[in-house]
Every structure is written in C-alpha cells, then in structure tokens.
Scaffold this motif. Structure first.
Motif, PDB file in Angstrom:
ATOM      1  N   MET A  11     -16.413   7.142 -27.780  1.00 43.80           N
ATOM      2  CA  MET A  11     -15.810   6.403 -27.104  1.00 43.80           C
ATOM      3  C   MET A  11     -14.674   7.082 -26.020  1.00 43.80           C
ATOM      4  SD  MET A  11     -13.538   3.354 -28.936  1.00 43.80           S
ATOM      5  CE  MET A  11     -11.790   3.782 -28.883  1.00 43.80           C
ATOM      6  N   ILE A  12     -14.694   6.311 -24.946  1.00 39.85           N
ATOM      7  CA  ILE A  12     -14.117   6.776 -23.753  1.00 39.85           C
ATOM      8  C   ILE A  12     -12.573   5.786 -23.582  1.00 39.85           C
ATOM      9  CG2 ILE A  12     -13.693   6.783 -21.242  1.00 39.85           C
ATOM     10  CD1 ILE A  12     -16.774   7.497 -21.321  1.00 39.85           C
ATOM     11  N   VAL A  13     -11.543   6.556 -23.653  1.00 42.34           N
ATOM     12  CA  VAL A  13     -10.198   5.875 -23.467  1.00 42.34           C
ATOM     13  C   VAL A  13      -9.445   6.514 -22.244  1.00 42.34           C
ATOM     14  CG1 VAL A  13      -7.953   5.907 -24.681  1.00 42.34           C
ATOM     15  CG2 VAL A  13      -9.836   5.826 -26.036  1.00 42.34           C
ATOM     16  N   ASP A  14      -8.999   5.552 -21.338  1.00 38.12           N
ATOM     17  CA  ASP A  14      -8.394   6.177 -20.332  1.00 38.12           C
ATOM     18  C   ASP A  14      -6.847   5.678 -20.570  1.00 38.12           C
ATOM     19  OD1 ASP A  14      -6.978   6.197 -17.996  1.00 38.12           O
ATOM     20  OD2 ASP A  14      -8.407   5.007 -16.702  1.00 38.12           O
ATOM     21  N   CYS A  15      -6.117   6.653 -20.713  1.00 36.04           N
ATOM     22  CA  CYS A  15      -4.698   6.412 -21.322  1.00 36.04           C
ATOM     23  C   CYS A  15      -3.465   6.487 -20.164  1.00 36.04           C
ATOM     24  CB  CYS A  15      -4.325   7.557 -22.503  1.00 36.04           C
ATOM     25  SG  CYS A  15      -4.124   9.115 -21.713  1.00 36.04           S
ATOM     26  N   HIS A  16      -3.999   5.978 -18.847  1.00 32.91           N
ATOM     27  CA  HIS A  16      -2.881   6.395 -18.003  1.00 32.91           C
ATOM     28  C   HIS A  16      -3.558   5.291 -16.847  1.00 32.91           C
ATOM     29  CE1 HIS A  16      -0.177   8.955 -15.340  1.00 32.91           C
ATOM     30  NE2 HIS A  16      -0.220   7.724 -14.903  1.00 32.91           N
ATOM     31  N   THR A  17      -3.049   4.139 -16.717  1.00 36.94           N
ATOM     32  CA  THR A  17      -3.516   3.336 -15.438  1.00 36.94           C
ATOM     33  C   THR A  17      -2.417   2.406 -15.207  1.00 36.94           C
ATOM     34  OG1 THR A  17      -4.410   1.559 -16.628  1.00 36.94           O
ATOM     35  CG2 THR A  17      -5.843   3.221 -16.340  1.00 36.94           C
ATOM     36  N   HIS A  18      -2.302   1.992 -13.894  1.00 40.13           N
ATOM     37  CA  HIS A  18      -1.138   1.153 -13.259  1.00 40.13           C
ATOM     38  C   HIS A  18      -1.641  -0.295 -12.969  1.00 40.13           C
ATOM     39  CE1 HIS A  18       2.184   4.147 -13.399  1.00 40.13           C
ATOM     40  NE2 HIS A  18       1.113   5.014 -13.131  1.00 40.13           N
ATOM     41  N   LEU A  19      -0.839  -1.181 -12.943  1.00 39.84           N
ATOM     42  CA  LEU A  19      -0.886  -2.352 -12.248  1.00 39.84           C
ATOM     43  C   LEU A  19       0.384  -2.475 -11.262  1.00 39.84           C
ATOM     44  CD1 LEU A  19      -1.642  -5.660 -14.408  1.00 39.84           C
ATOM     45  CD2 LEU A  19      -3.076  -4.389 -13.161  1.00 39.84           C
ATOM     46  N   MET A  20       0.068  -2.362 -10.035  1.00 36.48           N
ATOM     47  CA  MET A  20       0.960  -2.731  -8.973  1.00 36.48           C
ATOM     48  C   MET A  20       0.499  -3.130  -7.566  1.00 36.48           C
ATOM     49  SD  MET A  20       2.478   1.102  -8.359  1.00 36.48           S
ATOM     50  CE  MET A  20       1.518   2.408  -8.194  1.00 36.48           C
ATOM     51  N   TRP A  21       1.330  -3.690  -7.012  1.00 41.45           N
ATOM     52  CA  TRP A  21       0.663  -3.971  -5.580  1.00 41.45           C
ATOM     53  C   TRP A  21       1.761  -4.175  -4.486  1.00 41.45           C
ATOM     54  CZ3 TRP A  21      -0.528  -6.956  -9.714  1.00 41.45           C
ATOM     55  CH2 TRP A  21       0.135  -8.215  -9.549  1.00 41.45           C
ATOM     56  N   TYR A  22       1.188  -3.817  -3.197  1.00 44.32           N
ATOM     57  CA  TYR A  22       2.181  -3.873  -2.070  1.00 44.32           C
ATOM     58  C   TYR A  22       1.830  -5.314  -1.695  1.00 44.32           C
ATOM     59  CZ  TYR A  22       3.702  -3.319   2.910  1.00 44.32           C
ATOM     60  OH  TYR A  22       4.239  -3.475   3.683  1.00 44.32           O
ATOM     61  N   PRO A  23       2.928  -6.063  -1.132  1.00 49.76           N
ATOM     62  CA  PRO A  23       4.596  -5.689  -1.276  1.00 49.76           C
ATOM     63  C   PRO A  23       5.221  -6.119  -2.411  1.00 49.76           C
ATOM     64  CG  PRO A  23       4.383  -7.660   0.178  1.00 49.76           C
ATOM     65  CD  PRO A  23       3.072  -7.477  -0.350  1.00 49.76           C
ATOM     66  N   ASP A  24       4.616  -6.731  -3.371  1.00 47.80           N
ATOM     67  CA  ASP A  24       5.570  -7.359  -4.427  1.00 47.80           C
ATOM     68  C   ASP A  24       6.243  -6.495  -5.251  1.00 47.80           C
ATOM     69  OD1 ASP A  24       4.209  -9.681  -3.261  1.00 47.80           O
ATOM     70  OD2 ASP A  24       3.123 -10.038  -5.056  1.00 47.80           O
ATOM     71  N   HIS A  25       5.549  -5.365  -5.460  1.00 45.38           N
ATOM     72  CA  HIS A  25       6.142  -4.367  -6.159  1.00 45.38           C
ATOM     73  C   HIS A  25       6.306  -3.134  -5.772  1.00 45.38           C
ATOM     74  CE1 HIS A  25       2.959  -6.639  -9.170  1.00 45.38           C
ATOM     75  NE2 HIS A  25       4.315  -7.269  -9.052  1.00 45.38           N
ATOM     76  N   VAL A  26       6.120  -2.918  -4.559  1.00 43.29           N
ATOM     77  CA  VAL A  26       6.066  -1.473  -3.646  1.00 43.29           C
ATOM     78  C   VAL A  26       7.055  -1.596  -2.324  1.00 43.29           C
ATOM     79  CG1 VAL A  26       4.712   0.294  -2.957  1.00 43.29           C
ATOM     80  CG2 VAL A  26       3.806  -0.970  -4.868  1.00 43.29           C
ATOM     81  N   GLY A  27       8.096  -0.964  -2.395  1.00 41.21           N
ATOM     82  CA  GLY A  27       8.747  -1.132  -0.999  1.00 41.21           C
ATOM     83  C   GLY A  27       8.182  -0.510   0.046  1.00 41.21           C
ATOM     84  N   GLN A  28       8.549  -0.659   1.262  1.00 43.59           N
ATOM     85  CA  GLN A  28       7.976  -0.352   2.570  1.00 43.59           C
ATOM     86  C   GLN A  28       8.019   1.244   2.693  1.00 43.59           C
ATOM     87  OE1 GLN A  28       6.480  -2.218   4.377  1.00 43.59           O
ATOM     88  NE2 GLN A  28       5.936  -1.135   6.178  1.00 43.59           N
ATOM     89  N   GLN A  29       9.152   1.732   2.518  1.00 40.20           N
ATOM     90  CA  GLN A  29       9.049   3.539   2.487  1.00 40.20           C
ATOM     91  C   GLN A  29       8.106   3.963   1.569  1.00 40.20           C
ATOM     92  OE1 GLN A  29      12.984   5.081   2.750  1.00 40.20           O
ATOM     93  NE2 GLN A  29      12.189   7.179   2.727  1.00 40.20           N
ATOM     94  N   TYR A  30       8.297   3.503   0.470  1.00 38.76           N
ATOM     95  CA  TYR A  30       7.434   3.998  -0.560  1.00 38.76           C
ATOM     96  C   TYR A  30       5.960   4.064  -0.025  1.00 38.76           C
ATOM     97  CZ  TYR A  30       4.789   5.073  -4.956  1.00 38.76           C
ATOM     98  OH  TYR A  30       4.074   5.795  -5.800  1.00 38.76           O
ATOM     99  N   ALA A  31       5.552   2.642   0.327  1.00 38.82           N
ATOM    100  CA  ALA A  31       4.235   2.388   0.607  1.00 38.82           C
ATOM    101  C   ALA A  31       3.587   3.436   1.909  1.00 38.82           C
ATOM    102  CB  ALA A  31       3.890   0.969   1.124  1.00 38.82           C
ATOM    103  N   GLU A  32       4.346   3.861   2.617  1.00 38.13           N
ATOM    104  CA  GLU A  32       4.428   4.543   3.724  1.00 38.13           C
ATOM    105  C   GLU A  32       4.005   5.906   3.524  1.00 38.13           C
ATOM    106  OE1 GLU A  32       7.194   3.821   6.900  1.00 38.13           O
ATOM    107  OE2 GLU A  32       6.858   1.645   7.207  1.00 38.13           O
TER     108      GLU A  32
END
Ligand code: ZN
Length: 296
Positions: free
Chosen positions: A1-22
């Motif tokens: 069995m394969i376990v991926d123990c580290h993934t994210h949900l997030m998207w620009y611009p709802d959760h991510v600020g402009q400077q971070y995205a750049e």
C-alpha cells in the motif's frame, strides 16, 4: 500500500497572499531550471501552487491513503480555513485523512486546535515555523503540544528552508525541535523534506528520538543534494523512518516515486555508495506502518 503523508489544499488568491505567490513562482522557476525535467510542470503563473480538491484528487490516484491539510501563517500571508480540509475529506473518507493547521502566534491557536479535533474530526497538526515566524523552542507554545499529546495528534513540521522573505529561517533548523521531542516523547512528529538543507541535523535528531520521522517530499528536484541526504540517512541507520510524501502542489506522488527510483543517477559510473532498491521499496511500501497503525 502507498501512503502519501504530506499534501496540501490551497489556492491563489483565496488562501495565498500576493507577495507569497510572487516569491513562490520565482522559486518554482529555479527548481524547474535545475530539476532535470522531473519537477511537476504546470502553468507558470501565480496559480502555479494551486491545489483545489479536483486537482488534488486527480494527482492522488497512485496513493491508497493520503494525508491532507492546509496551512495558517499570518506572517507570510497564507491562510487556509480548516473547514476546507474537513469538507473535502468527507467526500472521500475511505482514502483521505485530514489534519489541522493553526498559527501558533495567534492567541486562539489552542482553542482552534481543540475545535479542529472535536468539531471537524481532524487527526493531526501541520506547523511551519519558517512560515509562521515562531520559535518552536519557546515554552509559551507548549500548550499546543499538550493538545497534541491529549488527542494523540501527530505533527507535520516544515522544518527546513523556504523562500518567503517575511519569516525567519532560524526557526526552521531541525534542532529547534529537540526540546519539543524530549518534553513530548509520545507525540509523533515528521520533519518534512528531509530537513533540507540541514539533512545532517535532521538525521541525527531522527536517530535519537524514537517518535521523530522524516519525509522525502519535494526534494528529488535537487538530485545531488538528495543523493547525499539519502546516503547520510543510510549510514546513520534511519532509512526505516523515512516516509513517502509529495507535498502536493510542490510535487506529485508520481514525481517523488520516480525521483526516488533515480536517486543514484548522479553517481552512476562512480564507486560511490548506492541507495539499494530494497531501501527504496521500504520507503514506498512499508515505512508508513508504525506511523499509521490504523491502516495496517
Ligand atoms: Zn507542507
């Protein structure tokens, strides 16, 4: 069995600020340039690190179980509501396990974590001192770790370098976790990304702390550093504590498995030590077992 123990949900611009995205986009371009074509390729705009539920579900095909969380970091302009995670996990409860994300610098962090566990049913905690600009050695954060102990919540630490200019790198040294690990020995912890570029510090900490693990997410696109880190891990005897992970949207689980299979490429034709296939197989198929006994 394969376990991926580290993934994210997030998207620009709802959760991510402009400077971070750049700054994220600039760092992605460097990775693509030196990755030997292994990096996840996507449209190169400020949405390059978007991970919406449908994108996350699509790239998770290879994995049988997937841990997913957001991140909350006021200092660097990241804020994913925990309800986004719990709503998504409820759509695929047989495969997904949701973890909480709270920002320790916020006065209601302990309360929020309790809410995530009792009301949202989240099962672990994501922290990133280099995003949240907090010192993991400061005892004022111990009440957060008390909640983890009480509810048996593992912690995924982004304990390594990162690009945002508005937080301090020194909070990301792996050794900043030694006090937490010793005061809360029953709390399972993962140092993400092999602790890059402090892989040696990560290795000696993982060796001496029974419940501290590491993951190989999003490091294969620096092949020379990756091979060195894996050799160090092998020589110190910690490869059984290396977990498979993608850190999607930074990479996909398919990228990471291919990267691991290619780990010996930089030293082909030399007499330098190889990472044996058995160790690679253990990382892909076996090492998750002591960390996630509920799935064995
Ligand atoms: Zn992460």
């Amino acid at each position: 069995m394969i376990v991926d123990c580290h993934t994210h949900l997030m998207w620009y611009p709802d959760h991510v600020g402009q400077q971070y995205a750049e700054e994220a986009l600039a760092s992605k371009l460097v990775k693509l340039k030196y990755s030997g074509g292994q990096a996840y390729s996507a449209n190169l705009d400020l949405h390059v690190y978007d991970s919406k539920p449908e994108q996350h579900w699509e790239v998770s095909k290879t994995a049988d179980k997937v841990v997913v969380f957001g991140i909350q970091a006021k200092a660097t302009g990241l804020w994913v509501p925990n309800e986004v995670i719990s709503d998504y996990v409820k759509q695929h409860p047989e495969k997904l396990q949701g973890w909480a994300a709270v920002d320790p610098t916020q006065p209601d962090a302990v309360e929020q974590l309790e809410y995530c566990v009792t009301d949202l049913g989240l099962k672990g905690l994501k922290l990133g001192p280099v995003y949240q600009d907090f010192d993991p050695m400061d005892r004022k954060y111990w009440p957060i770790f008390e909640v983890c102990r009480k509810h048996n919540l593992p912690i995924m630490w982004h304990q390594g370098a990162t690009f945002p200019s508005r937080s301090r790198l020194k909070w990301g040294f792996p050794m900043q976790l030694e006090d937490v690990a010793m005061d809360f020995p029953e709390v399972k912890m993962i140092i993400a990304h092999l602790g890059h570029p402090w892989e040696e510090d990560m290795t000696v900490l993982v060796r001496k702390c029974p419940n501290v693990y590491t993951d190989i997410s999003a490091v294969h696109y620096r092949p020379w550093r990756y091979w060195q880190a894996m050799t160090t891990a092998m020589e110190y005897g910690i490869t059984h504590k290396i977990l498979l992970a993608s850190d999607f949207p930074s990479a996909t689980i398919d990228n990471v498995i291919t990267g691991l299979r290619n780990v010996n490429k930089p030293i082909e034709g030399t007499g330098l030590p190889q990472i044996p296939k058995e160790i690679q197989d253990q990382i892909i198929y076996e090492n998750w077992k002591p960390f996630f006994p509920e799935w064995t």
